[in-house]
Design an enzyme around this catalytic site. Structure first.
Site: not given
Length: 171
Positions: A10, A69, A141
């Site tokens: 992420d 992501e 996160d």
């Protein structure tokens, strides 16, 4: 059955989350998660910290694949550009290690884990905990990175069962 390790990332310019899972058959097992703190210094130093941190995670856990992501533009163009730089560093870390990379939009992750592309963040975090049998709290996160890794595990499993080849995303 062969186990496959997947590193989920992420990307963030201040905190980059990572999550490592191991997939055997249809089962996913949590190996590690955390976040790389890049809050100190100018942008070049922060990006280098992210690159080095991801390199350490890759060296320690030796994933076979990386799932990332995609950047979600919600606030401003300048924020998206800064996030894009952190995302670029994550892509370079995977490329430097010679690892295949898949990318997923936040809506794809939410759809894969919760069944609703507009699910709330807390719903996704709950599903990560349920799917990986985790009890302890984790940084958002890190949870997001595990969600991306789980999404990739589900997508690759479906594609393998159907005889399709893996590509950049599930499109």
């Amino acid at each position: 059955m062969t186990a496959t390790r997947i590193l989920g990332i992420d990307p963030g310019s201040r905190y980059t989350g990572y999550g490592v899972i191991e997939v055997t058959g249809g089962r996913s097992r949590h190996l590690a998660c955390g976040r790389i703190n890049a809050t100190v210094g100018e942008m070049p130093e922060r990006l280098l910290k992210i690159l080095r941190g991801l390199g350490e995670v890759i060296a320690e856990f030796r994933p076979a694949e990386v799932a990332l992501e995609e950047v979600f533009v919600n606030k401003s163009v300048s924020s998206a550009l800064v996030l894009g730089q952190a995302r670029g560093v994550a892509i370079v870390a995977a490329a430097q290690a010679g690892l295949p990379l898949a990318e997923y939009a936040a809506t794809q992750v939410k759809l894969a884990l919760v069944g609703n592309g507009r699910a709330e963040k807390l719903q996704v975090q709950h599903m990560v905990k349920v799917l990986l049998n985790l009890r302890e709290a984790m940084a958002a996160d890190a949870s997001d990175a595990l969600a991306v890794a789980l999404t990739h595990a589900h997508v690759r499993s479906t594609k393998m069962r159907s005889g399709l080849t893996l590509n950049k995303a599930w499109g």
